[in-house]
Enzyme design. Structure first.
Site, PDB file in Angstrom:
ATOM      1  N   TYR A  34       0.838  -1.201   0.000  1.00 53.33           N
ATOM      2  CA  TYR A  34       0.000   0.000   0.000  1.00 53.33           C
ATOM      3  C   TYR A  34       0.875   1.254   0.000  1.00 53.33           C
ATOM      4  O   TYR A  34       0.674   2.163  -0.811  1.00 53.33           O
ATOM      5  CB  TYR A  34      -0.917  -0.016   1.226  1.00 53.33           C
ATOM      6  CG  TYR A  34      -1.777   1.208   1.366  1.00 53.33           C
ATOM      7  CD1 TYR A  34      -2.892   1.383   0.558  1.00 53.33           C
ATOM      8  CD2 TYR A  34      -1.479   2.185   2.310  1.00 53.33           C
ATOM      9  CE1 TYR A  34      -3.692   2.515   0.693  1.00 53.33           C
ATOM     10  CE2 TYR A  34      -2.271   3.310   2.450  1.00 53.33           C
ATOM     11  CZ  TYR A  34      -3.376   3.472   1.644  1.00 53.33           C
ATOM     12  OH  TYR A  34      -4.156   4.590   1.775  1.00 53.33           O
ATOM     13  N   LYS A  38       1.255   4.189  -2.966  1.00 55.66           N
ATOM     14  CA  LYS A  38       0.979   5.601  -2.688  1.00 55.66           C
ATOM     15  C   LYS A  38       2.215   6.453  -2.993  1.00 55.66           C
ATOM     16  O   LYS A  38       2.104   7.573  -3.499  1.00 55.66           O
ATOM     17  CB  LYS A  38       0.532   5.809  -1.241  1.00 55.66           C
ATOM     18  CG  LYS A  38      -0.868   5.277  -0.969  1.00 55.66           C
ATOM     19  CD  LYS A  38      -1.914   5.983  -1.813  1.00 55.66           C
ATOM     20  CE  LYS A  38      -3.323   5.578  -1.396  1.00 55.66           C
ATOM     21  NZ  LYS A  38      -4.351   6.287  -2.152  1.00 55.66           N
TER      22      LYS A  38
END
Length: 128
Positions: A34, A38
């Site tokens: 994740y 990002k």
């Protein structure tokens, strides 16, 4: 991307909004996939910011921390947790003021700045 830049500029789009995360600042062991996605997204929008600046288009990247939502229900809240309504207000203010990068809540900027500079061997031992 150059074609998209020209299309946005010609269409008169004043702001492009990207919802990122504090996780993009420094990927943690517990959610490195994740965090790394990002971080990649942030890099893209950083470049887009510079490509669109001469055309008067503002790119706003919002980096919220832990937000109390259905997705995070049942998880232990992180320090400086926030609500969707508070993030929405940050977004509205950022777009209105044509900010390029904002944090929700704002103090996370300082927390993440400190964490970004922690040496890797020390960061590894933090309970993140």
């Amino acid at each position: 991307a150059p074609d998209a830049v020209h299309r946005l500029a010609r269409a008169g789009v004043p702001v492009v909004l990207a919802l990122s995360s504090v996780a993009g600042e420094r990927a943690r062991r517990s959610n490195f996939v994740y965090g790394s996605t990002k971080a990649g997204m942030d890099a893209f929008y950083s470049g887009l910011t510079e490509a669109l600046r001469p055309h008067g288009v503002t790119v706003t990247v919002v980096r919220p921390g832990f937000v109390h939502t259905r997705m995070t229900a049942g998880r232990k809240p992180a320090p400086l947790s926030t609500t969707p309504e508070a993030v929405a207000q940050v977004v509205v203010d950022a777009v209105r003021n044509r900010k390029e990068l904002v944090w929700a809540p704002a103090p996370l900027r300082f927390v993440m700045s400190a964490l970004r500079h922690v040496p890797r061997p020390v960061f590894r031992r933090l309970p993140l």
